[in-house]
Write a protein that holds these residues in place. Sequence first.
Motif, PDB file in Angstrom:
ATOM      1  N   LYS A  82       0.846  -1.193   0.000  1.00 17.34           N
ATOM      2  CA  LYS A  82       0.000   0.000   0.000  1.00 17.34           C
ATOM      3  C   LYS A  82       0.878   1.239   0.000  1.00 17.34           C
ATOM      4  O   LYS A  82       2.005   1.217   0.492  1.00 17.34           O
ATOM      5  CB  LYS A  82      -0.911  -0.015   1.225  1.00 17.34           C
ATOM      6  CG  LYS A  82      -1.871  -1.204   1.248  1.00 17.34           C
ATOM      7  CD  LYS A  82      -2.772  -1.174   2.469  1.00 17.34           C
ATOM      8  CE  LYS A  82      -3.726  -2.367   2.458  1.00 17.34           C
ATOM      9  NZ  LYS A  82      -4.635  -2.356   3.619  1.00 17.34           N
ATOM     10  N   PRO A  83       0.377   2.349  -0.543  1.00 19.31           N
ATOM     11  CA  PRO A  83       1.185   3.564  -0.623  1.00 19.31           C
ATOM     12  C   PRO A  83       1.318   4.291   0.706  1.00 19.31           C
ATOM     13  O   PRO A  83       2.072   5.254   0.813  1.00 19.31           O
ATOM     14  CB  PRO A  83       0.431   4.424  -1.632  1.00 19.31           C
ATOM     15  CG  PRO A  83      -0.985   3.998  -1.470  1.00 19.31           C
ATOM     16  CD  PRO A  83      -0.933   2.524  -1.197  1.00 19.31           C
ATOM     17  N   GLY A  84       0.573   3.839   1.737  1.00 19.71           N
ATOM     18  CA  GLY A  84       0.629   4.504   3.023  1.00 19.71           C
ATOM     19  C   GLY A  84       1.001   3.558   4.150  1.00 19.71           C
ATOM     20  O   GLY A  84       0.622   2.380   4.153  1.00 19.71           O
ATOM     21  N   LEU A  85       1.766   4.061   5.127  1.00 17.32           N
ATOM     22  CA  LEU A  85       2.120   3.295   6.323  1.00 17.32           C
ATOM     23  C   LEU A  85       1.772   4.154   7.530  1.00 17.32           C
ATOM     24  O   LEU A  85       2.174   5.321   7.611  1.00 17.32           O
ATOM     25  CB  LEU A  85       3.616   2.968   6.328  1.00 17.32           C
ATOM     26  CG  LEU A  85       4.114   2.157   7.535  1.00 17.32           C
ATOM     27  CD1 LEU A  85       3.663   0.709   7.411  1.00 17.32           C
ATOM     28  CD2 LEU A  85       5.642   2.216   7.623  1.00 17.32           C
ATOM     29  N   TYR A  86       1.034   3.575   8.484  1.00 22.57           N
ATOM     30  CA  TYR A  86       0.617   4.302   9.677  1.00 22.57           C
ATOM     31  C   TYR A  86       1.172   3.612  10.914  1.00 22.57           C
ATOM     32  O   TYR A  86       0.913   2.428  11.145  1.00 22.57           O
ATOM     33  CB  TYR A  86      -0.911   4.357   9.745  1.00 22.57           C
ATOM     34  CG  TYR A  86      -1.447   4.906  11.039  1.00 22.57           C
ATOM     35  CD1 TYR A  86      -1.404   6.274  11.307  1.00 22.57           C
ATOM     36  CD2 TYR A  86      -2.002   4.068  11.997  1.00 22.57           C
ATOM     37  CE1 TYR A  86      -1.900   6.780  12.496  1.00 22.57           C
ATOM     38  CE2 TYR A  86      -2.499   4.563  13.185  1.00 22.57           C
ATOM     39  CZ  TYR A  86      -2.444   5.924  13.429  1.00 22.57           C
ATOM     40  OH  TYR A  86      -2.940   6.417  14.612  1.00 22.57           O
ATOM     41  N   LEU A  87       1.980   4.343  11.699  1.00 27.04           N
ATOM     42  CA  LEU A  87       2.559   3.815  12.934  1.00 27.04           C
ATOM     43  C   LEU A  87       1.662   4.204  14.104  1.00 27.04           C
ATOM     44  O   LEU A  87       1.488   5.383  14.409  1.00 27.04           O
ATOM     45  CB  LEU A  87       3.967   4.381  13.136  1.00 27.04           C
ATOM     46  CG  LEU A  87       4.992   3.980  12.074  1.00 27.04           C
ATOM     47  CD1 LEU A  87       6.294   4.749  12.268  1.00 27.04           C
ATOM     48  CD2 LEU A  87       5.246   2.480  12.095  1.00 27.04           C
ATOM     49  N   ASP A  88       1.114   3.194  14.745  1.00 31.75           N
ATOM     50  CA  ASP A  88       0.125   3.385  15.802  1.00 31.75           C
ATOM     51  C   ASP A  88       0.726   2.977  17.141  1.00 31.75           C
ATOM     52  O   ASP A  88       1.283   1.888  17.270  1.00 31.75           O
ATOM     53  CB  ASP A  88      -1.104   2.517  15.494  1.00 31.75           C
ATOM     54  CG  ASP A  88      -2.152   2.560  16.597  1.00 31.75           C
ATOM     55  OD1 ASP A  88      -2.412   3.658  17.103  1.00 31.75           O
ATOM     56  OD2 ASP A  88      -2.700   1.491  16.940  1.00 31.75           O
ATOM     57  N   GLY A  89       0.624   3.840  18.151  1.00 33.99           N
ATOM     58  CA  GLY A  89       1.152   3.496  19.464  1.00 33.99           C
ATOM     59  C   GLY A  89       1.114   4.673  20.400  1.00 33.99           C
ATOM     60  O   GLY A  89       0.703   5.776  20.029  1.00 33.99           O
ATOM     61  N   GLY A  90       1.543   4.462  21.631  1.00 25.71           N
ATOM     62  CA  GLY A  90       1.482   5.494  22.651  1.00 25.71           C
ATOM     63  C   GLY A  90       2.644   6.467  22.570  1.00 25.71           C
ATOM     64  O   GLY A  90       3.435   6.477  21.627  1.00 25.71           O
ATOM     65  N   PHE A  91       2.749   7.295  23.607  1.00 24.83           N
ATOM     66  CA  PHE A  91       3.801   8.302  23.664  1.00 24.83           C
ATOM     67  C   PHE A  91       5.155   7.648  23.913  1.00 24.83           C
ATOM     68  O   PHE A  91       5.282   6.709  24.687  1.00 24.83           O
ATOM     69  CB  PHE A  91       3.533   9.288  24.805  1.00 24.83           C
ATOM     70  CG  PHE A  91       2.199   9.962  24.721  1.00 24.83           C
ATOM     71  CD1 PHE A  91       1.959  10.920  23.756  1.00 24.83           C
ATOM     72  CD2 PHE A  91       1.186   9.639  25.595  1.00 24.83           C
ATOM     73  CE1 PHE A  91       0.725  11.547  23.669  1.00 24.83           C
ATOM     74  CE2 PHE A  91      -0.047  10.257  25.520  1.00 24.83           C
ATOM     75  CZ  PHE A  91      -0.281  11.209  24.560  1.00 24.83           C
TER      76      PHE A  91
END
Length: 336
Positions: A82-91
């Motif tokens: 996919k053309p997008g990468l999303y990094l999900d997580g806390g501080f």
Amino acid sequence: MSAPPRLSDRVPHVAADELVDALVPPPRFDRVRFDTYVPNPDEPSQAAAVKACREFAERVSEGGGEGWLGRLFKRSGQDDAKPGLYLDGGFGVGKTHLLASIWHAVPGPKAYGTFVELTNLVGALGFGETVRRLSSHRLLAIDEFELDDPGDTMLVTRLIKELTAAGVSIAATSNTLPDKLGEGRFAAADFLREIQSMSAKFTVVRVDGPDYRHRGLPDAPPPMADEELVAKSESTPGSTLDDFADLCEALARIHPSSYGRLVDGVTAVHLRGVRPAPDQAVALRLVALGDRLYDRDIPVAVSGEPLSELFTAEMLRGGYRKKYLRAVSRLVALSR
């Protein structure tokens, strides 16, 4: 000994062209790379995230200027790319480190900015001109994607849609609230819902772990006495000294896109008489200033109330809670 200069007296100006040229990682991330990210052995998602980010950067780099559809058809076995990468997580789990590492690994042209910097860019250049200037890029990295302002979220969503159609790859980060970490992909679900039709173009990568800025470190130092703060500022070359109330008034006269220029060349910031922000407008300006101080790793010393009390309990219960907690995390780290 003469008194240190005041940030409140500065009148920074940043031209529109400079805003585009300034879309690079903050100075504190100049030397970060995938190899300098040290995964927490107790958090396997971190090592997995490094691997996913490396692969994404390689895919974008190999694609050249062909656009993401060309890359997908060219590379067999990559139908799920996919053309997008999303990094999900806390501080404080290293998402910005990984995002900057992606940016460093991908050849130019490329751009890197926070969500707020992108909205500022559109405000300065206009939407069409922003799209025109960024459409030739291989990569746009967006740090701290914010979901608390529907208008800004839709603006950046539209920008992403236009840029991906032009062949630009997108990497983004955001934050899960600390008390939501046990609920799985809370922030990811919000992100994908808010960007609506764009969601199918993003691969979500989870990064778990405690906030490294406070891992095994003491709490923020207590505020200094006014006399001690003044003496410290006078003995620190390149530092500034401001009355907190005066600085808050000055920030209202400066566009947030110029806050970085405001603190350029400053070695340390000293704030006298810190108190909780009186309203949301002041609080949000302090968040933007705190981000620019953190970008440049500029220490902060205060008298009055501790930095952990900068935002009221009511503010921390409101829609900007995530933003305020991030600011506290960063400012407390700088105060050490």
